[in-house]
Design a protein around this motif. Sequence first.
Motif, PDB file in Angstrom:
ATOM      1  N   LEU A   1      13.290  -7.672  -9.908  1.00  0.00           N
ATOM      2  CA  LEU A   1      13.288  -6.505 -10.791  1.00  0.00           C
ATOM      3  C   LEU A   1      12.032  -5.676 -10.547  1.00  0.00           C
ATOM      4  N   MET A   2      12.117  -4.398 -10.869  1.00  0.00           N
ATOM      5  CA  MET A   2      10.976  -3.492 -10.699  1.00  0.00           C
ATOM      6  C   MET A   2      10.846  -2.605 -11.926  1.00  0.00           C
ATOM      7  N   THR A   3       9.617  -2.264 -12.284  1.00  0.00           N
ATOM      8  CA  THR A   3       9.429  -1.259 -13.327  1.00  0.00           C
ATOM      9  C   THR A   3       8.194  -0.426 -13.035  1.00  0.00           C
ATOM     10  N   ILE A   4       8.184   0.777 -13.582  1.00  0.00           N
ATOM     11  CA  ILE A   4       7.012   1.658 -13.551  1.00  0.00           C
ATOM     12  C   ILE A   4       6.568   1.800 -15.000  1.00  0.00           C
ATOM     13  N   ALA A   5       5.398   1.260 -15.319  1.00  0.00           N
ATOM     14  CA  ALA A   5       4.918   1.341 -16.694  1.00  0.00           C
ATOM     15  C   ALA A   5       4.461   2.771 -16.987  1.00  0.00           C
TER      16      ALA A   5
ATOM     17  N   VAL B   1       2.678  -5.794  -6.108  1.00  0.00           N
ATOM     18  CA  VAL B   1       1.997  -4.656  -6.738  1.00  0.00           C
ATOM     19  C   VAL B   1       2.033  -3.481  -5.766  1.00  0.00           C
ATOM     20  N   ARG B   2       2.181  -2.268  -6.310  1.00  0.00           N
ATOM     21  CA  ARG B   2       2.325  -1.058  -5.486  1.00  0.00           C
ATOM     22  C   ARG B   2       1.107  -0.180  -5.729  1.00  0.00           C
ATOM     23  N   ILE B   3       0.229  -0.101  -4.745  1.00  0.00           N
ATOM     24  CA  ILE B   3      -1.073   0.515  -5.005  1.00  0.00           C
ATOM     25  C   ILE B   3      -1.367   1.647  -4.030  1.00  0.00           C
ATOM     26  N   GLY B   4      -1.601   2.826  -4.582  1.00  0.00           N
ATOM     27  CA  GLY B   4      -1.955   3.994  -3.788  1.00  0.00           C
ATOM     28  C   GLY B   4      -3.410   4.385  -3.969  1.00  0.00           C
ATOM     29  N   ARG B   5      -3.736   4.987  -5.099  1.00  0.00           N
ATOM     30  CA  ARG B   5      -5.051   5.603  -5.311  1.00  0.00           C
ATOM     31  C   ARG B   5      -6.227   4.640  -5.187  1.00  0.00           C
ATOM     32  N   ALA B   6      -6.069   3.414  -5.605  1.00  0.00           N
ATOM     33  CA  ALA B   6      -7.194   2.467  -5.525  1.00  0.00           C
ATOM     34  C   ALA B   6      -7.553   2.153  -4.077  1.00  0.00           C
TER      35      ALA B   6
ATOM     36  N   GLU C   1      -7.814   9.557  -4.848  1.00  0.00           N
ATOM     37  CA  GLU C   1      -6.909  10.426  -5.609  1.00  0.00           C
ATOM     38  C   GLU C   1      -6.057  11.263  -4.663  1.00  0.00           C
ATOM     39  N   ARG C   2      -4.809  11.525  -5.073  1.00  0.00           N
ATOM     40  CA  ARG C   2      -3.945  12.404  -4.271  1.00  0.00           C
ATOM     41  C   ARG C   2      -4.238  13.844  -4.649  1.00  0.00           C
ATOM     42  N   HIS C   3      -4.148  14.734  -3.659  1.00  0.00           N
ATOM     43  CA  HIS C   3      -4.432  16.151  -3.946  1.00  0.00           C
ATOM     44  C   HIS C   3      -3.171  16.990  -3.871  1.00  0.00           C
TER      45      HIS C   3
ATOM     46  N   PHE D   1      10.919   1.146  -0.099  1.00  0.00           N
ATOM     47  CA  PHE D   1      11.245   2.415  -0.753  1.00  0.00           C
ATOM     48  C   PHE D   1      11.064   2.240  -2.257  1.00  0.00           C
ATOM     49  N   ILE D   2      10.175   3.054  -2.841  1.00  0.00           N
ATOM     50  CA  ILE D   2       9.810   2.838  -4.248  1.00  0.00           C
ATOM     51  C   ILE D   2      10.185   4.007  -5.154  1.00  0.00           C
ATOM     52  N   GLY D   3      10.688   5.107  -4.566  1.00  0.00           N
ATOM     53  CA  GLY D   3      10.982   6.294  -5.381  1.00  0.00           C
ATOM     54  C   GLY D   3      12.425   6.340  -5.835  1.00  0.00           C
TER      55      GLY D   3
ATOM     56  N   GLY E   1       3.002  -2.970 -11.513  1.00  0.00           N
ATOM     57  CA  GLY E   1       1.555  -2.830 -11.407  1.00  0.00           C
ATOM     58  C   GLY E   1       1.186  -1.812 -10.350  1.00  0.00           C
ATOM     59  N   MET E   2       0.379  -0.817 -10.750  1.00  0.00           N
ATOM     60  CA  MET E   2      -0.112   0.234  -9.866  1.00  0.00           C
ATOM     61  C   MET E   2      -1.643   0.272  -9.995  1.00  0.00           C
ATOM     62  N   SER E   3      -2.275   1.305  -9.447  1.00  0.00           N
ATOM     63  CA  SER E   3      -3.751   1.302  -9.393  1.00  0.00           C
ATOM     64  C   SER E   3      -4.424   1.033 -10.735  1.00  0.00           C
ATOM     65  N   ASP E   4      -3.863   1.576 -11.811  1.00  0.00           N
ATOM     66  CA  ASP E   4      -4.551   1.481 -13.101  1.00  0.00           C
ATOM     67  C   ASP E   4      -4.200   0.228 -13.902  1.00  0.00           C
TER      68      ASP E   4
ATOM     69  N   GLU F   1       6.770   4.025   0.312  1.00  0.00           N
ATOM     70  CA  GLU F   1       6.947   5.479   0.256  1.00  0.00           C
ATOM     71  C   GLU F   1       7.949   5.793  -0.840  1.00  0.00           C
ATOM     72  N   ASN F   2       7.790   6.962  -1.476  1.00  0.00           N
ATOM     73  CA  ASN F   2       8.724   7.314  -2.542  1.00  0.00           C
ATOM     74  C   ASN F   2       9.623   8.494  -2.190  1.00  0.00           C
ATOM     75  N   ARG F   3       9.449   9.054  -0.977  1.00  0.00           N
ATOM     76  CA  ARG F   3      10.353  10.121  -0.541  1.00  0.00           C
ATOM     77  C   ARG F   3      10.841   9.827   0.868  1.00  0.00           C
TER      78      ARG F   3
ATOM     79  N   ALA G   1       0.857  -1.189   0.000  1.00  0.00           N
ATOM     80  CA  ALA G   1       0.000   0.000   0.000  1.00  0.00           C
ATOM     81  C   ALA G   1       0.892   1.238   0.000  1.00  0.00           C
ATOM     82  N   VAL G   2       0.739   2.066  -1.024  1.00  0.00           N
ATOM     83  CA  VAL G   2       1.601   3.237  -1.189  1.00  0.00           C
ATOM     84  C   VAL G   2       0.986   4.422  -0.437  1.00  0.00           C
ATOM     85  N   THR G   3       1.689   4.852   0.631  1.00  0.00           N
ATOM     86  CA  THR G   3       1.120   5.820   1.573  1.00  0.00           C
ATOM     87  C   THR G   3       1.610   7.248   1.344  1.00  0.00           C
ATOM     88  N   LYS G   4       2.241   7.518   0.214  1.00  0.00           N
ATOM     89  CA  LYS G   4       2.698   8.894  -0.039  1.00  0.00           C
ATOM     90  C   LYS G   4       1.485   9.835  -0.057  1.00  0.00           C
ATOM     91  N   GLY G   5       1.610  10.958   0.617  1.00  0.00           N
ATOM     92  CA  GLY G   5       0.525  11.932   0.642  1.00  0.00           C
ATOM     93  C   GLY G   5      -0.665  11.518   1.487  1.00  0.00           C
TER      94      GLY G   5
HETATM   95  C1  PLP Z   1       2.830   6.561  -6.407  1.00  0.00           C
HETATM   96  C2  PLP Z   1       3.485   5.326  -6.833  1.00  0.00           C
HETATM   97  C3  PLP Z   1       2.762   4.127  -6.917  1.00  0.00           C
HETATM   98  C4  PLP Z   1       1.267   4.034  -6.642  1.00  0.00           C
HETATM   99  O1  PLP Z   1       0.578   4.665  -7.688  1.00  0.00           O
HETATM  100  P1  PLP Z   1      -1.042   4.649  -7.744  1.00  0.00           P
HETATM  101  O2  PLP Z   1      -1.311   5.040  -9.138  1.00  0.00           O
HETATM  102  O3  PLP Z   1      -1.478   5.662  -6.734  1.00  0.00           O
HETATM  103  O4  PLP Z   1      -1.490   3.286  -7.394  1.00  0.00           O
HETATM  104  C5  PLP Z   1       3.436   2.970  -7.290  1.00  0.00           C
HETATM  105  N1  PLP Z   1       4.759   2.982  -7.575  1.00  0.00           N
HETATM  106  C6  PLP Z   1       5.494   4.111  -7.504  1.00  0.00           C
HETATM  107  C7  PLP Z   1       6.941   4.049  -7.835  1.00  0.00           C
HETATM  108  C8  PLP Z   1       4.884   5.319  -7.141  1.00  0.00           C
HETATM  109  O5  PLP Z   1       5.614   6.431  -7.085  1.00  0.00           O
END
Ligand code: PLP
Length: 233
Positions: free
Chosen positions: A164-168, A222-227, A231-233, A85-87, A206-209, A64-66, A41-45
């Motif tokens: 391995l990790m990737t951000i699509a 899977v790294r999931i925040g918004r779902a 939404e982050r503001h 740490f994902i950032g 894999g992220m929320s979308d 967290e990414n920061r 669960a991605v807790t940034k913000g």
């Molecule tokens: C913010 C973030 C996520 C989560 O993204 P959502 O679209 O909110 O699920 C996953 N991975 C990384 C590296 C991020 O920075």
Amino acid sequence: MQRIPPTGVTDVAARVAHVQARIAEAAVRRGRRPEDVTLVAVTKGVNDVRVHEVVACGVRDLGENRVQEAVPKVEALGRAVRWHFIGHLQRNKVRIAVPMFAMIHSVDSGRLAAAINDAAVHPIEVLLQVSVAGEQQKHGVSPEAVPAMVTAIGKMSALRIVGLMTIAPLAADPETVRPIFRRMRELRDAARATASGAQVVALSMGMSDDFEVAIEEGATIVRIGRAIFGERH
Ligand SMILES: *Cc1c(COP(=O)(O)O)cnc(C)c1O
């Protein structure tokens, strides 16, 4: 396909249950076991109250990414959870980050790996971040560089290169990024076959979308925040 949580279901517990059900369905579609996919669960913000809510749901992996934003959260929750740490990790933050995180997903250079290795007192799990989509992805090593990087990191005594990790790239339709996830699995399998690659098993993608498509293609994290948090503001 339902990608935004249903209207009216706004509390974290309901969203977590919904996400976990979708994770399980995607795994089972490919004959995989739901428990082989870890939800981070991605807790940034996200404020403390909601971070506690997600932990109360039984989620034990938080991302967290920061580094600065993570410090008070890690202090508050301590060892109750595994922090990821994902950032993008700057080398001047490595000494603060290393004791805080169980896993660093975003190793994207030999210099960063060496800095983490120097700072680590205990072995730390790391993932190699890969940029499969080229210039659309800011950070990550090229697919061609993966085997040599796995070998180099494998020689660093305090690092456990476990995957391995990737951000699509952002895509309106997650099917667009399916080939990226598939390529990641191929890269993981190739890395695993190298001399120092036996423990290269995890695929953080894999992220929320797009997490269901990622799981269908082999994601183990899977790294999931918004779902979960909205939404982050
Ligand atoms: C913010 C973030 C996520 C989560 O993204 P959502 O679209 O909110 O699920 C996953 N991975 C990384 C590296 C991020 O920075």
